[in-house]
Design a protein around this motif. Structure first.
Motif, mmCIF file in Angstrom:
data_model
loop_
_atom_site.group_PDB
_atom_site.id
_atom_site.type_symbol
_atom_site.label_atom_id
_atom_site.label_comp_id
_atom_site.label_asym_id
_atom_site.label_seq_id
_atom_site.Cartn_x
_atom_site.Cartn_y
_atom_site.Cartn_z
ATOM 1 N N ILE A 34 0.832 -1.195 0.000
ATOM 2 C CA ILE A 34 0.000 0.000 0.000
ATOM 3 C C ILE A 34 0.871 1.252 0.000
ATOM 4 C CG2 ILE A 34 -1.827 -1.233 1.220
ATOM 5 C CD1 ILE A 34 -1.233 0.527 3.675
ATOM 6 N N SER A 36 0.943 5.622 0.606
ATOM 7 C CA SER A 36 0.295 6.862 1.022
ATOM 8 C C SER A 36 1.429 7.816 1.368
ATOM 9 C CB SER A 36 -0.595 6.647 2.254
ATOM 10 O OG SER A 36 0.163 6.769 3.433
ATOM 11 N N THR A 41 3.696 3.727 6.591
ATOM 12 C CA THR A 41 2.652 3.048 5.826
ATOM 13 C C THR A 41 2.928 1.551 5.773
ATOM 14 O OG1 THR A 41 2.249 5.019 4.508
ATOM 15 C CG2 THR A 41 1.498 2.951 3.590
ATOM 16 N N GLU A 199 -4.840 1.439 3.832
ATOM 17 C CA GLU A 199 -4.376 2.458 2.882
ATOM 18 C C GLU A 199 -5.444 3.526 2.670
ATOM 19 O OE1 GLU A 199 -2.408 2.410 -1.447
ATOM 20 O OE2 GLU A 199 -4.420 1.600 -1.428
#
Length: 301
Positions: A34, A36, A41, A199
C-alpha cells in the motif's frame, strides 16, 4: 532448467515516503504494497515476486522505513528492516534527488557500511527535477557508501525501471525459481485486504489519526461462488479518533469502505460485501500482545 537462470532476494530500504512500495508495485506490475504520503505506511516485511521466464526471478522484500523508533511498534519495524540487510543478495537504497543528506539518510548509510551485500543506490522521483539536479544528487551521494551501482529512476512514471531490473539481475546468484511463475506475493489474502483498507483510511484521514490505526479482518467468508462477505475492524488509540474515523453520520467510514471495495474485488476476482467497524484500543502500539494480535509478530523475523 536454463543454466543461465538467476534467482535471489532484493530488499528495498530507505526513509519513509521515498517511494519503496510504489517502485515495488511497478516492478512486479501489480499492486501489493500500500502507498500513502504518511510515514509508517509499510509495517511488515512484504515479500513480492518478479518472474521473467528467460532471465530469472527476483523476490523483493519491501521493508518498513528505517527510522529512529518512538514506541514498540517502531522498534519492531526498524528491527525487521535492519535484519533484512544481511539476508538478501542485493540491497536497493532509495533516495530522493537532492544534494541534502539529512540525519535519516546518514543513519541508513551507517547501517549499510556494516554490510557486505552489494548496494544499488536508486535515486527515485527523477520526474520531479531537472537533469542537472539528478547529476548533482549522484555527486552528493556517490561517496557516502561503497555502491555497486547508482540508478536514477521514476517509480511513478516507470522511467528507467526496466534498466533497474537488469541491474538487480546482475547481482543475483544462478539458480532455480523459488516460486512458480504465477506467484506475485507470499502475503495471505486476509492481510492484503486489511492493508488495502488501512491504505484508504490513511489517505482519507487527517494527520493525527493514521499512525495509531490498524485493521483486523474479523471474518472473510464466501457466500457463494461470486460473493464474499468481509467484516473488518479499524483499531484506533483514542475515543476522539473513533469519532473522526466514523465521521458525520458515518460518512468517513462509508468513504473508506467504498474506496477499498473495488480494489479488494479486483484482487479477489469476486464481488465483496464489506462491513467496517471502529474500536478503540488505547496505546496498542506499545503493547506486545496487541502488536502481535494485529499481525506484526516479532518471532517471525
Amino acid at each position: 532448467m536454463n543454466q543461465q537462470y538467476k534467482s535471489g532476494f532484493a530488499t528495498l530500504i530507505g526513509r519513509p515516503n521515498v517511494g519503496k512500495s510504489t517502485l515495488m508495485n511497478h516492478l512486479i506490475g501489480q499492486k501489493i504494497a500500500i502507498t500513502s504520503n504518511k510515514p509508517q505506511t509499510t509495517r511488515n516485511r512484504i515479500q513480492t515476486v518478479y518472474t521473467d521466464m528467460e532471465r530469472g526471478q527476483i523476490v523483493f522484500l519491501d521493508t518498513p522505513g528505517i527510522h529512529k523508533a518512538k514506541n514498540k511498534l517502531g522498534e519492531y519495524m526498524v528491527t525487521v528492516a535492519e535484519r533484512t540487510l544481511s539476508e538478501v543478495d542485493v540491497i536497493l537504497w532509495l533516495v530522493e534527488p537532492t544534494t541534502f543528506i539529512g540525519a535519516g539518510e546518514q543513519h541508513i548509510a551507517e547501517q549499510l557500511r556494516k554490510t557486505k551485500t552489494p548496494i544499488i543506490l536508486v535515486i527515485n522521483k527523477i520526474d520531479t527535477v531537472k537533469r542537472e539536479e539528478i547529476l548533482k544528487s549522484i555527486d552528493a551521494y556517490k561517496d557516502i557508501c561503497d555502491f555497486a551501482e547508482i540508478v536514477p529512476c521514476s517509480a511513478l512514471k516507470g522511467d528507467n525501471t526496466e534498466y533497474l531490473t537488469k541491474v538487480i539481475m546482475k547481482y543475483l546468484p544462478y539458480g532455480p525459481q523459488f516460486y512458480d511463475e504465477d506467484t506475485v506475493t507470499d502475503q495471505p489474502e486476509r492481510q492484503i485486504v486489511a492493508e488495502l483498507i488501512r491504505e484508504k483510511a490513511l489517505r482519507s484521514l487527517n494527520e493525527e489519526v493514521p499512525h495509531g490505526i490498524a485493521v483486523s479482518i474479523d471474518q472473510m467468508k464466501a457466500r457463494n461462488s461470486r460473493l464474499i462477505d468481509i467484516d473488518a475492524t479499524i483499531i484506533c488509540e483514542r475515543d476522539s479518533h473513533k469519532g473522526i474515523i466514523i465521521g458525520k453520520q458515518g460518512a468517513m467510514l462509508k468513504k473508506i469502505g467504498s474506496q477499498a471495495r473495488p480494489e479488494i474485488e479486483d484482487m479477489l476476482g469476486k464481488k465483496v460485501n464489506l462491513k467496517l467497524w471502529v474500536k478503540v484500543k488505547k496505546d496498542w502500539r506499545d503493547s506486545d500482545f496487541l502488536i502481535k494480535n494485529f499481525g506484526y509478530d516479532k518471532k517471525e523475523y
